[in-house]
Design a protein around this motif. Structure first.
Motif, PDB file in Angstrom:
ATOM      1  N   ASP A 358       0.643  -1.258  -0.170  1.00  0.00           N
ATOM      2  CA  ASP A 358      -0.106  -0.035  -0.033  1.00  0.00           C
ATOM      3  C   ASP A 358       0.820   1.481  -0.033  1.00  0.00           C
ATOM      4  O   ASP A 358       0.601   2.379  -0.679  1.00  0.00           O
ATOM      5  N   ILE A 359       1.848   1.284   0.899  1.00  0.00           N
ATOM      6  CA  ILE A 359       2.871   2.575   0.765  1.00  0.00           C
ATOM      7  C   ILE A 359       3.397   2.471  -0.726  1.00  0.00           C
ATOM      8  O   ILE A 359       3.477   3.643  -0.972  1.00  0.00           O
ATOM      9  N   ALA A 360       3.771   1.518  -1.152  1.00  0.00           N
ATOM     10  CA  ALA A 360       4.781   1.567  -2.503  1.00  0.00           C
ATOM     11  C   ALA A 360       3.576   2.194  -3.327  1.00  0.00           C
ATOM     12  O   ALA A 360       3.931   2.999  -4.383  1.00  0.00           O
ATOM     13  N   GLU A 361       2.240   1.727  -3.418  1.00  0.00           N
ATOM     14  CA  GLU A 361       1.151   2.257  -4.380  1.00  0.00           C
ATOM     15  C   GLU A 361       1.191   4.010  -4.184  1.00  0.00           C
ATOM     16  O   GLU A 361       1.037   4.750  -4.954  1.00  0.00           O
ATOM     17  N   LEU A 362       1.183   4.246  -2.692  1.00  0.00           N
ATOM     18  CA  LEU A 362       0.951   5.708  -2.383  1.00  0.00           C
ATOM     19  C   LEU A 362       2.136   6.433  -2.982  1.00  0.00           C
ATOM     20  O   LEU A 362       2.057   7.470  -3.665  1.00  0.00           O
ATOM     21  N   LEU A 364       4.116   5.799  -5.552  1.00  0.00           N
ATOM     22  CA  LEU A 364       4.004   5.934  -7.160  1.00  0.00           C
ATOM     23  C   LEU A 364       2.783   6.969  -7.638  1.00  0.00           C
ATOM     24  O   LEU A 364       3.015   7.575  -8.571  1.00  0.00           O
ATOM     25  N   SER A 365       1.847   6.909  -6.668  1.00  0.00           N
ATOM     26  CA  SER A 365       0.679   7.740  -6.888  1.00  0.00           C
ATOM     27  C   SER A 365       0.996   9.403  -7.014  1.00  0.00           C
ATOM     28  O   SER A 365       0.806  10.218  -7.675  1.00  0.00           O
ATOM     29  N   ILE A 366       2.118   9.505  -5.844  1.00  0.00           N
ATOM     30  CA  ILE A 366       2.442  10.923  -5.767  1.00  0.00           C
ATOM     31  C   ILE A 366       3.499  11.303  -6.882  1.00  0.00           C
ATOM     32  O   ILE A 366       3.635  12.395  -7.421  1.00  0.00           O
TER      33      ILE A 366
END
Length: 369
Positions: A358-362, A364-366
Motif C-alpha cells: 500500500d505504501i509503494a502504491e502511495l 507511485l501515485s504522488i
C-alpha cells in the motif's frame, strides 16, 4: 524512476525503508534508489549489504536541554541541510521517502523545497519530533496505526500499517520447531528484547526459567542480545538452571531468523517497538509487552497500550517487571487457551500484512503527479 529514501539510527527505521524499497522494485524493476543515512547509524552497515547506493550526512540528534554540544550539533545540522540539497539536486528524484530518524529531516525538507513529492512513514502511535515538523512540508503521510493519524493533517494522512518483511508471512512453524529441536504438540514462548536485548527482561526470565526447567509442557526460546548473553547464562547458572538438562529451553544471543522464530510462537514477550509489533500482529501472535521506558516521547508505552486496549496484548511497565510478575501473567495466559486464542484473534485483526504494498502504491501515485 528515481527515488531517494532516508531512515536511520535504529533498525526500526531502516528495515521498514528497505521493505518499502523491495515493494517498489517489485512494481517498477527499473527504478533507481539512493539511500541517505549517517555514518554512525546501523544503516551504514545494513544498507550497503542490501546492494543499495548509500550516501551519508554528518548529523547527530539533539539532547533535550541546552548544551554547548547542542550548538556544535546545530552547526553540523546546517551543513547537513546544505549537503542534502546538493544530493537532491544531483540525484534528481521523482519522489522522496522518510521512515524516521533525524537524518530524514534535511533530506525531505530539501526535496520538498525543490518541488519533489515526498512521503513520511510514521511507525509509532505517538510521532517523533522530526516527523511532526516534516508533516508541514511533505506531500503524504503514511501511519502505522489509526491512533497516530490525529497528530497529522487529515487531508494528507493515510493509515497503511507498518511495512513488514515478506519472510514474516512465509516462514513456517515446522521449520522453526525443527531448527530449535522443539516439539510440535507443546506451546512455544518467544522472548526477545530486540536486537540488542533488554536487561530487564533477561533478569526477569531467570526466575521464570528456573521454575520452568522441571516442567517441559511449555517451551521457551530466549534471545538475550549479544552483549547480554554471557551475563545471562551466568545468572541462569547461578540460579541453578541447567540448560543442558532442559531441552525445552533454548537461550541464544541473537535471532538471525526472527520470522522463523515467530512462526512457531504461541506467545511472545517483547519490547514494544513498532516494527516488532507489526510483525507480531501480522502473524496474530498474542504478547506480553514490556515497553522500553527511555524511548523518545515514551512511544513504546503508547504502542503497547494500543495493543492492550485492543485485547491483543498485556503490558507490564519496566518499573513493575519482576520474575514473579512475569511468571504470573505467563501462567495466567498459558493456562487459559480460550483467552490466548481471543488475544491471537485480536492481534490478527490489527495486522496489516499488505502495508508495504500500500505504501509503494502511495509513493507511485504522488510520483506520477
Amino acid at each position: 524512476m528515481r527515488i531517494i529514501v532516508s531512515g536511520g539510527g535504529t533498525g526500526g527505521h531502516i528495515y521498514p525503508a528497505i521493505t518499502i524499497i523491495r515493494a517498489l522494485k517489485a512494481r517498477v524493476p527499473e527504478a533507481e534508489f539512493l539511500y541517505v543515512g549517517t555514518r554512525r547509524g546501523l544503516e551504514a552497515d545494513i544498507v550497503p549489504k542490501e546492494g543499495l547506493p548509500f550516501a551519508t550526512i554528518d548529523l547527530q540528534g539533539f539532547e533535550r536541554h541546552i548544551t554547548l554540544d547542542n550548538l556544535r550539533r546545530a552547526g553540523k545540522a546546517l551543513v547537513g541541510v546544505g549537503k542534502a540539497a546538493r544530493l537532491v539536486r544531483k540525484f534528481r528524484p521523482d519522489a522522496a521517502i522518510g521512515t524516521g530518524g533525524y537524518v530524514c529531516g534535511p533530506i525531505l525538507l530539501a526535496a520538498s523545497l525543490a518541488g519533489v513529492p515526498t512521503l513520511i512513514q510514521e511507525q509509532n502511535v505517538v510521532p517523533g519530533i522530526t516527523n511532526k515538523l516534516l508533516s508541514r512540508f511533505v506531500t503524504k503521510i503514511a501511519t502505522g496505526t489509526e491512533e497516530a493519524m490525529r497528530h497529522f493533517p487529515a487531508a494528507k494522512t493515510v493509515c497503511t500499517g507498518n511495512p513488514i518483511r515478506s519472510e514474516v508471512l512465509t516462514a513456517r512453524r515446522e521449520d522453526g520447531l525443527k531448527a530449535y529441536g522443539f516439539s510440535g504438540d507443546r506451546r512455544v514462548v518467544l522472548v526477545s528484547g530486540g536486537s540488542r536485548g533488554a536487561r530487564a527482561i533477561n533478569r526477569a526470565m531467570v526466575g521464570v526459567l528456573k521454575a520452568a526447567q522441571h516442567h517441559a509442557e511449555v517451551q521457551f526460546l530466549l534471545a538475550t542480545g549479544k552483549g547480554e548473553y554471557e551475563a545471562e547464562c551466568a545468572r541462569l547458572k547461578d540460579a541453578g538452571v541447567d540448560l543442558a538438562a532442559a531441552p525445552h529451553i533454548k537461550v541464544v544471543p541473537y535471532l538471525y531468523d526472527m520470522p522463523q522464530a515467530q512462526a512457531m510462537a504461541d506467545l511472545a514477550v517483547f519490547r514494544a517497538g513498532a516494527t516488532g509489533l507489526a510483525e507480531l500482529t501480522a502473524r496474530g501472535i498474542p504478547a506480553i509487552l514490556v515497553p522500553y521506558p527511555y524511548a523518545a516521547e515514551n512511544h513504546q508505552e503508547h504502542n503497547a497500550r494500543a495493543l492492550e486496549e485492543a485485547g491483543a496484548a498485556r503490558m507490564i511497565l519496566d518499573r513493575d517487571l519482576s520474575s514473579e510478575r512475569l511468571a504470573s501473567v505467563l501462567t495466567e495466559l498459558l493456562s487459559e487457551p480460550e483467552k490466548l486464542a481471543q488475544m491471537a484473534a485480536a492481534s490478527r485483526r490489527l495486522g496489516r500484512p499488505e502495508a508495504a504494498a500500500d505504501i509503494a502504491e502511495l509513493v507511485l501515485s504522488i510520483a506520477a503527479r
